[in-house]
Design a protein around this motif. Sequence first.
Motif, PDB file in Angstrom:
ATOM      1  N   LEU A 246      38.889  35.256  34.213  1.00 49.50           N
ATOM      2  CA  LEU A 246      39.554  34.885  35.454  1.00 49.50           C
ATOM      3  C   LEU A 246      40.066  36.145  36.141  1.00 49.50           C
ATOM      4  O   LEU A 246      40.784  36.949  35.534  1.00 49.50           O
ATOM      5  CB  LEU A 246      40.736  33.953  35.182  1.00 49.50           C
ATOM      6  N   GLN A 247      39.681  36.312  37.412  1.00 52.84           N
ATOM      7  CA  GLN A 247      40.337  37.285  38.275  1.00 52.84           C
ATOM      8  C   GLN A 247      41.304  36.509  39.156  1.00 52.84           C
ATOM      9  O   GLN A 247      40.886  35.776  40.069  1.00 52.84           O
ATOM     10  CB  GLN A 247      39.322  38.021  39.147  1.00 52.84           C
ATOM     11  N   PRO A 248      42.609  36.570  38.871  1.00 54.79           N
ATOM     12  CA  PRO A 248      43.559  35.749  39.630  1.00 54.79           C
ATOM     13  C   PRO A 248      43.541  36.070  41.124  1.00 54.79           C
ATOM     14  O   PRO A 248      43.177  37.181  41.549  1.00 54.79           O
ATOM     15  CB  PRO A 248      44.912  36.117  39.000  1.00 54.79           C
ATOM     16  N   ALA A 249      43.936  35.092  41.916  1.00 57.74           N
ATOM     17  CA  ALA A 249      44.022  35.297  43.358  1.00 57.74           C
ATOM     18  C   ALA A 249      45.023  36.391  43.706  1.00 57.74           C
ATOM     19  O   ALA A 249      44.859  37.120  44.692  1.00 57.74           O
ATOM     20  CB  ALA A 249      44.394  33.985  44.045  1.00 57.74           C
ATOM     21  N   ASP A 250      46.076  36.507  42.892  1.00 55.27           N
ATOM     22  CA  ASP A 250      47.083  37.554  43.098  1.00 55.27           C
ATOM     23  C   ASP A 250      46.563  38.851  42.485  1.00 55.27           C
ATOM     24  O   ASP A 250      46.426  38.957  41.260  1.00 55.27           O
ATOM     25  CB  ASP A 250      48.391  37.142  42.424  1.00 55.27           C
ATOM     26  N   PRO A 251      46.251  39.867  43.298  1.00 50.19           N
ATOM     27  CA  PRO A 251      45.693  41.112  42.752  1.00 50.19           C
ATOM     28  C   PRO A 251      46.657  41.870  41.837  1.00 50.19           C
ATOM     29  O   PRO A 251      46.231  42.768  41.105  1.00 50.19           O
ATOM     30  CB  PRO A 251      45.365  41.927  44.009  1.00 50.19           C
ATOM     31  N   ALA A 252      47.924  41.497  41.866  1.00 54.07           N
ATOM     32  CA  ALA A 252      48.893  42.158  40.991  1.00 54.07           C
ATOM     33  C   ALA A 252      48.863  41.589  39.578  1.00 54.07           C
ATOM     34  O   ALA A 252      49.549  42.108  38.687  1.00 54.07           O
ATOM     35  CB  ALA A 252      50.301  42.026  41.566  1.00 54.07           C
ATOM     36  N   ARG A 253      48.088  40.546  39.369  1.00 59.26           N
ATOM     37  CA  ARG A 253      47.995  39.922  38.055  1.00 59.26           C
ATOM     38  C   ARG A 253      46.706  40.354  37.370  1.00 59.26           C
ATOM     39  O   ARG A 253      45.686  40.579  38.020  1.00 59.26           O
ATOM     40  CB  ARG A 253      48.036  38.399  38.200  1.00 59.26           C
ATOM     41  N   PRO A 254      46.708  40.474  36.039  1.00 61.59           N
ATOM     42  CA  PRO A 254      45.536  41.024  35.346  1.00 61.59           C
ATOM     43  C   PRO A 254      44.402  40.025  35.198  1.00 61.59           C
ATOM     44  O   PRO A 254      44.618  38.817  35.015  1.00 61.59           O
ATOM     45  CB  PRO A 254      46.098  41.403  33.976  1.00 61.59           C
ATOM     46  N   VAL A 255      43.176  40.545  35.242  1.00 65.22           N
ATOM     47  CA  VAL A 255      42.020  39.776  34.813  1.00 65.22           C
ATOM     48  C   VAL A 255      42.202  39.453  33.344  1.00 65.22           C
ATOM     49  O   VAL A 255      42.831  40.200  32.605  1.00 65.22           O
ATOM     50  CB  VAL A 255      40.722  40.585  35.065  1.00 65.22           C
ATOM     51  N   ARG A 256      41.653  38.301  32.915  1.00 67.18           N
ATOM     52  CA  ARG A 256      41.779  37.979  31.496  1.00 67.18           C
ATOM     53  C   ARG A 256      40.651  37.060  31.053  1.00 67.18           C
ATOM     54  O   ARG A 256      40.093  36.285  31.867  1.00 67.18           O
ATOM     55  CB  ARG A 256      43.144  37.374  31.164  1.00 67.18           C
ATOM     56  N   LEU A 257      40.301  37.149  29.767  1.00 66.42           N
ATOM     57  CA  LEU A 257      39.342  36.248  29.149  1.00 66.42           C
ATOM     58  C   LEU A 257      39.962  34.853  29.106  1.00 66.42           C
ATOM     59  O   LEU A 257      41.081  34.675  28.634  1.00 66.42           O
ATOM     60  CB  LEU A 257      39.017  36.717  27.736  1.00 66.42           C
ATOM     61  N   VAL A 258      39.191  33.838  29.588  1.00 64.55           N
ATOM     62  CA  VAL A 258      39.708  32.467  29.565  1.00 64.55           C
ATOM     63  C   VAL A 258      38.851  31.533  28.719  1.00 64.55           C
ATOM     64  O   VAL A 258      39.216  30.371  28.505  1.00 64.55           O
ATOM     65  CB  VAL A 258      39.856  31.897  30.994  1.00 64.55           C
ATOM     66  N   GLY A 259      37.726  32.036  28.204  1.00 63.98           N
ATOM     67  CA  GLY A 259      36.899  31.208  27.338  1.00 63.98           C
ATOM     68  C   GLY A 259      35.574  31.880  27.053  1.00 63.98           C
ATOM     69  O   GLY A 259      35.190  32.842  27.727  1.00 63.98           O
ATOM     70  N   TRP A 260      34.881  31.374  26.049  1.00 61.66           N
ATOM     71  CA  TRP A 260      33.550  31.873  25.720  1.00 61.66           C
ATOM     72  C   TRP A 260      32.818  30.813  24.911  1.00 61.66           C
ATOM     73  O   TRP A 260      33.423  29.911  24.332  1.00 61.66           O
ATOM     74  CB  TRP A 260      33.610  33.186  24.937  1.00 61.66           C
ATOM     75  N   ARG A 261      31.513  30.953  24.870  1.00 57.43           N
ATOM     76  CA  ARG A 261      30.696  30.074  24.050  1.00 57.43           C
ATOM     77  C   ARG A 261      29.409  30.823  23.706  1.00 57.43           C
ATOM     78  O   ARG A 261      28.810  31.469  24.572  1.00 57.43           O
ATOM     79  CB  ARG A 261      30.372  28.773  24.777  1.00 57.43           C
ATOM     80  N   ALA A 262      28.987  30.729  22.458  1.00 59.46           N
ATOM     81  CA  ALA A 262      27.762  31.379  22.012  1.00 59.46           C
ATOM     82  C   ALA A 262      26.635  30.367  21.925  1.00 59.46           C
ATOM     83  O   ALA A 262      26.859  29.164  21.717  1.00 59.46           O
ATOM     84  CB  ALA A 262      27.977  32.049  20.658  1.00 59.46           C
ATOM     85  N   ALA A 263      25.417  30.864  22.064  1.00 60.96           N
ATOM     86  CA  ALA A 263      24.230  30.023  21.919  1.00 60.96           C
ATOM     87  C   ALA A 263      23.108  30.852  21.322  1.00 60.96           C
ATOM     88  O   ALA A 263      22.909  32.003  21.715  1.00 60.96           O
ATOM     89  CB  ALA A 263      23.801  29.461  23.272  1.00 60.96           C
ATOM     90  N   VAL A 264      22.389  30.268  20.366  1.00 60.75           N
ATOM     91  CA  VAL A 264      21.181  30.878  19.825  1.00 60.75           C
ATOM     92  C   VAL A 264      20.008  30.254  20.563  1.00 60.75           C
ATOM     93  O   VAL A 264      19.822  29.027  20.547  1.00 60.75           O
ATOM     94  CB  VAL A 264      21.063  30.649  18.308  1.00 60.75           C
ATOM     95  N   VAL A 265      19.224  31.087  21.234  1.00 57.81           N
ATOM     96  CA  VAL A 265      18.163  30.611  22.110  1.00 57.81           C
ATOM     97  C   VAL A 265      16.829  31.187  21.657  1.00 57.81           C
ATOM     98  O   VAL A 265      16.719  32.409  21.477  1.00 57.81           O
ATOM     99  CB  VAL A 265      18.443  31.005  23.578  1.00 57.81           C
ATOM    100  N   PRO A 266      15.803  30.346  21.477  1.00 53.39           N
ATOM    101  CA  PRO A 266      14.478  30.862  21.089  1.00 53.39           C
ATOM    102  C   PRO A 266      13.913  31.801  22.148  1.00 53.39           C
ATOM    103  O   PRO A 266      14.281  31.739  23.337  1.00 53.39           O
ATOM    104  CB  PRO A 266      13.633  29.592  20.966  1.00 53.39           C
ATOM    105  N   ALA A 267      12.999  32.646  21.740  1.00 54.34           N
ATOM    106  CA  ALA A 267      12.346  33.571  22.663  1.00 54.34           C
ATOM    107  C   ALA A 267      11.710  32.816  23.815  1.00 54.34           C
ATOM    108  O   ALA A 267      11.016  31.814  23.617  1.00 54.34           O
ATOM    109  CB  ALA A 267      11.292  34.383  21.909  1.00 54.34           C
TER     110      ALA A 267
END
Length: 792
Positions: free
Chosen positions: A724-745
Amino acid sequence: MTVDAALVQLDLAGKVRLLTGASFFSFTGDEAIGLTPIAMSDGPSGVKGQSQSGGAPAALLPNATALASTWDEQLLADVGRFLAEDAQRNRTHVVLGPTINLHRSPLGGRVFECFSEDPLLTGRLAASYVRGLQDQGVGACLKHLVGNEAETDRHTVDVRIDEATLREVYLLPFEIAVADADAWLLMAAYNRVDGVPATEHDRVLNQVVKGEWGYAGLVVSDFFATHSTAPAITGGLDVVLPGPFGPWGQQLVAAVEAGEVSPAVVDAAVRRVLLLAERVGALGTPREWPEVPGADDPARTAQLREWAAAGMTVLRNDGALPLAAGTRVALAGLPATETLLMGGGSAEVSPPHQVSVLDGLTAALGPAVTWAGGVQLGSTPPAARPGFVVDPVDGTPGVRLQVVGADGRPLVDEHLADSRRVVGWGGELAGPGTRVRLTARVDHTGPLQLGVVGLGSWTVTAGDQRATVQVDPVTGVPGESLLAPPHRVADLAVDGPVEVTAEVDLGDLEHAMVGLVARPAPVPDADAIAAAASAAAGADVAVVVVGLTAEQETESRDKTTLALPGAQDALVEAVAATARRTVVVVNAATPVLMPWLDRVDAVLVAGLPGQEGGHAVAAALLGELEPAGRLVTTWPAADGASPAWSVTPTDGVLTYAEGAFVGHRGHAAGHAPAPAAWFGAGLGYGSWDYREASVDTAGPTPVVTATIANTSTRDSREVVQVYLQPADPARPVRLVGWRAAVVPAGATAQVTVTCDPRVLRRWDGAGWVAEDRGELMLARGLGDIRLRLPLG
């Protein structure tokens, strides 16, 4: 017996007795109420049992940053279950881990033992680890609460953190692990927080942890961290560790009788102790311990190898990796033979075996591997390699330890598989005149470095040669002789098989780590570099292993630079200038500077990969296992080029002046120069196209759905990261989630990421306020943003 029934049977003295440990690694029991002593073990990298070292062999896992680099919550749950099995084999009720302080500064000596620089990633991985442990009835202990991000003056430093940063960043991993996994113990740190010792911090322990979070578990002190009676127990501490000494006991009884401490406060603490006992099977009928496989079980060994490879991170790959079968490899760099497989201090274990990178690659490729040598690292290995030294009594790899009292009576006579251990737990250091002797056979001709681990004035001998090795404290920090003992060597020359010894009188020390160091003396750096460059010119690929030393990756002291020690950079440059292709393997858990990055073909970060490290590196280089890791720490481009750098207090104070802009958050905001490698970076062996994405905001928290395609010819694992890049530029970007996937070639996959509401908020001084407007960024690390979506 229930908790309530046990509590009413105890008088004041009996209750207070339960609030100080019985020993270094146990809680006090009470037969009258059916309370079995609760056994503890240090544990982030393995469960050693009720000793600092020298116990039964214990499986050595990859270090915390290596495991966290998988970004795999299920894997961390499996790690917890693995450790629970080891705890059951050792009859251990509680594992003192995980360590969930953050990577505030890359100089932190204990960064290797902590998961990441990000509070969300750390908290969720920790929660999985805790669930894996506690589902098997073994308690987990989150440590160290709070602000314990450096080792310098850790017993006295006053860490200054503003309220918003404390809650949004440094308390958040603990909050997540408590809320999501109900960790049964928390450990209060050594340091002060805003002037108040962490062991008596009412605002943190009572108001936030036990109040706002509703935490029902046990709050214990770090070892020797408690220095008060009434302020500590009224401030929220429940148990003083270790025991049986400490500032409670009769002093606490007297404080209650004098009206300084309410009996209700004591009852509340005892209730938490009894609840822990009930949870781990130590109250009432003692638990039955199942039979579990040993530390060297083949299936468990294979699992350790897979976990180590899964966390390895490819930072650069210009087609050099994976290596093709039959590739002729010139292997260089001292960490290839003296691979650092674990960090130092309380995280150390005695593994059943340790596989170096040279061992692993040779096992995989046989004569196609040529050992090309390496430069000195400015430090000696912390112990002799078992394959180089042999116990002269039983003929097995390792060292013979003997402790003799002042009266000549033998107190200890045993084999050490890893050439060192702590002495003193059994009272064998009976006083001045007690001598420790380490002996081994060495089959070597030529220059030899012979030395010791541990403080004191040692006498070392090799055949008829004798030298004195003086080892003085480096930091003077309490516990240095146990957690990070210095090691020193003398240069000798030997001719053929010879018996070597090291002997010392430890004087007044009650406990000390002792060990033998023996290795062939390294050749001069210029000669080593020339030999490696020559060998590289005749091979298909040069693999240079670089890394940090045991004196840098350890509890009890911090680093002063991210530069690789010794002439390792010069070695890489020389090899890259002559080799057809150059692959660099980084044997370090923490960031290092890479001035040669653009002149090599591939870089693989191996971390501290545990007992199967060498086999895992070989499997990753050959593509038998994909090194699909993603960085958990931003790697600065230069010393000082990070949002938080200094770990040295000024007048006893260490101020977290960067606030919430720690790590990648600060780099993204321009508070520090662009890094050499971003948090979240990692190539794996696939290539990826992010084709489309959408965000659903109808529910309680945003849900991002993305379509990704594996455009490579290999099956691969991708980690879709949402920031997330907050609307307020004075606030820090931060990780808000992730998900992994194994995908065939060649295939596509739809990946759904649910944003975590605990990072979509800010603390305004009076409470939490939603911060869910701005831009969501889908990225492969913040240096590789693929898609952007408006939010709010």
